[in-house]
Design a protein around this motif. Structure first.
Motif, PDB file in Angstrom:
ATOM      1  N   GLY A   1      34.095  38.405  28.799  1.00 45.64           N
ATOM      2  CA  GLY A   1      34.723  38.248  30.104  1.00 45.64           C
ATOM      3  C   GLY A   1      36.229  38.125  30.004  1.00 45.64           C
TER       4      GLY A   1
ATOM      5  N   ILE B   1      37.766  41.509  29.535  1.00 42.36           N
ATOM      6  CA  ILE B   1      37.786  42.239  30.801  1.00 42.36           C
ATOM      7  C   ILE B   1      38.934  41.746  31.677  1.00 42.36           C
ATOM      8  N   ASP B   2      39.164  40.429  31.681  1.00 38.14           N
ATOM      9  CA  ASP B   2      40.282  39.878  32.437  1.00 38.14           C
ATOM     10  C   ASP B   2      41.616  40.427  31.934  1.00 38.14           C
TER      11      ASP B   2
ATOM     12  N   VAL C   1      38.414  43.155  38.619  1.00 40.92           N
ATOM     13  CA  VAL C   1      37.191  42.849  37.868  1.00 40.92           C
ATOM     14  C   VAL C   1      35.958  43.074  38.746  1.00 40.92           C
TER      15      VAL C   1
ATOM     16  N   ALA D   1      34.329  46.126  36.991  1.00 36.35           N
ATOM     17  CA  ALA D   1      33.513  45.588  35.902  1.00 36.35           C
ATOM     18  C   ALA D   1      32.385  44.692  36.386  1.00 36.35           C
TER      19      ALA D   1
ATOM     20  N   ALA E   1      30.823  38.736  33.981  1.00 37.11           N
ATOM     21  CA  ALA E   1      31.329  39.659  32.959  1.00 37.11           C
ATOM     22  C   ALA E   1      30.664  39.412  31.612  1.00 37.11           C
ATOM     23  N   ASP E   2      30.441  38.148  31.278  1.00 35.15           N
ATOM     24  CA  ASP E   2      29.806  37.812  30.000  1.00 35.15           C
ATOM     25  C   ASP E   2      28.325  38.154  29.988  1.00 35.15           C
TER      26      ASP E   2
ATOM     27  N   ILE F   1      27.139  41.021  31.131  1.00 32.52           N
ATOM     28  CA  ILE F   1      27.014  42.484  31.077  1.00 32.52           C
ATOM     29  C   ILE F   1      26.325  42.994  29.805  1.00 32.52           C
TER      30      ILE F   1
END
Length: 242
Positions: A76, A79-80, A115, A119, A218-219, A221
């Motif tokens: 995550g 992605i940030d 995000v 994402a 996000a984590d 995914i």
């Protein structure tokens, strides 16, 4: 033809334009309560996918292991960081005009939107589903939500929200093409468990949109990568032993 991807990116683009035109004309209470509805709709989409589940132990294991991997490698956070890098050229191209937010608040909100659109678990799941099965239902349903979500955020952030449609399309189109390579390796049971795993991510996304609980979307995914191999292992190896 990535029809769903095109519709989704178009929804973000035109929603951002509409919101930038509306500006502060919408009351804060209206925007807050509409956001709650977005969250509930995401939850409903997730529940609809979860009921397709064939191998519950495999799906749960994928969610737990995938999230654990995501948290361990700080997926995550990466992605940030990617969202921040995307934000810089977009802000230079379309500088904000609103003065309602400080620079820090503006960047934080814009990173959140990037995000969310590029994402989010729903988008990745929907794009993979469209590429594998040709079913654009998830992406089209998401597009309806994204249109209004982009409009609401653009009320404060301005037309920069519309520009997010460009990187979103690129990312989703790549995922769409990869999905076609994966499809020959799958079977109906694996696809059903894949959809159920994506449904759990959509349910968690709904909680986050409604600001009820900040799940690490996000984590989570990486679970989408693990679920089909685990579903195959459970069906072909574990089940015969039970």
């Amino acid at each position: 033809m990535p029809i769903g991807v095109i519709i989704n990116s178009s929804a973000v683009f035109f929603g951002g334009l509409l919101g930038s035109l509306l500006g502060d004309k919408l009351p804060a209470k209206f925007k807050m309560e509409l956001t709650l509805i977005f969250g509930v709709c995401s939850m409903g989409m997730g529940i609809n996918a979860i009921i397709l589940m064939k191998n519950m132990p495999a799906v749960i294991l994928a969610i737990v292991l995938g999230t654990g991997i995501g948290l361990f490698v700080h997926f995550g956070r990466w992605i940030d960081r990617g969202a921040v890098l995307m934000e810089r050229p977009i802000s230079k191209l379309l500088p904000r005009k609103t003065k309602n937010l400080s620079d820090t608040e503006f960047i934080s909100a814009l990173v959140t939107v990037i995000v969310l659109f590029c994402a989010g678990g729903t988008g990745i799941y929907g794009t993979l589903d469209a590429g594998m099965t040709g079913n654009n239902t998830i992406l089209i349903s998401k597009s309806i939500l994204d249109f209004f979500t982009a409009a609401i955020f653009a009320c404060n952030l301005g037309p920069v929200v519309s520009a997010i449609a460009v990187p979103q399309f690129i990312i989703f189109y790549i995922i769409f093409l990869l999905a076609k390579l994966i499809l020959p390796l799958t079977n109906p049971v694996m696809l059903a468990d894949f959809k159920a795993c994506g449904g759990i991510l959509m349910l968690a996304t709904g909680f986050r949109i409604a600001k009820m609980k900040e799940f690490p979307i996000a984590d989570m995914i990486p679970a989408m990568v693990l679920v089909m191999p685990l579903s195959w292992l459970w069906t072909t190896i574990v089940m015969p032993l039970l």
